[in-house]
Design a protein around this motif. Structure first.
Motif, PDB file in Angstrom:
ATOM      1  N   THR A 120     -11.256  77.260   4.135  1.00 22.07           N
ATOM      2  CA  THR A 120     -11.305  75.806   4.276  1.00 22.07           C
ATOM      3  C   THR A 120     -11.590  75.429   5.720  1.00 22.07           C
ATOM      4  OG1 THR A 120      -9.702  75.590   2.482  1.00 22.07           O
ATOM      5  CG2 THR A 120      -9.994  73.681   3.906  1.00 22.07           C
ATOM      6  N   LEU A 121     -10.982  76.138   6.646  1.00 22.30           N
ATOM      7  CA  LEU A 121     -11.204  75.867   8.058  1.00 22.30           C
ATOM      8  C   LEU A 121     -12.670  76.055   8.436  1.00 22.30           C
ATOM      9  CD1 LEU A 121      -9.870  75.161  10.764  1.00 22.30           C
ATOM     10  CD2 LEU A 121      -9.450  77.596  11.093  1.00 22.30           C
ATOM     11  N   ILE A 140      -4.005  75.801   7.758  1.00 17.93           N
ATOM     12  CA  ILE A 140      -5.129  75.683   6.835  1.00 17.93           C
ATOM     13  C   ILE A 140      -5.691  77.068   6.529  1.00 17.93           C
ATOM     14  CG2 ILE A 140      -7.468  74.782   6.562  1.00 17.93           C
ATOM     15  CD1 ILE A 140      -6.719  72.433   8.236  1.00 17.93           C
TER      16      ILE A 140
END
Length: 83
Positions: free
Chosen positions: A59-60, A55
């Motif tokens: 986004t993480l 990822i």
């Protein structure tokens, strides 16, 4: 960021393990439940580590922030009778 997520998950796991051990005498938590809980947690750790490597960092961070807000909200909801 990946190290922060791993460290946070370790702290959460240690917190929960301490809570379980602290309640062992008064609540009588079955050993089979504890073993199953640890096994599921370890599987989640492995899956989460693999997923985190795939990822995007941004986004993480967002997913981690949302997860923390959800956990905090749940804990507040659980303690609503204490407020």
């Amino acid at each position: 960021m990946r190290e922060a997520v791993g460290n946070s998950m370790l702290v959460i796991a240690m917190n929960r393990a301490g809570g379980c051990l602290g309640q062992q005498n008064s609540a009588g938590i079955p050993g089979a439940f504890v073993i199953a809980f640890v096994a599921i947690a370890m599987a989640g750790l492995v899956a989460g580590t693999r997923l985190a490597n795939k990822i995007d960092q941004r986004t993480l961070k967002r997913v981690f922030a949302v997860l923390l807000v959800l956990i905090a909200s749940f804990q507040i909801w659980q303690s609503r009778s204490l407020l």
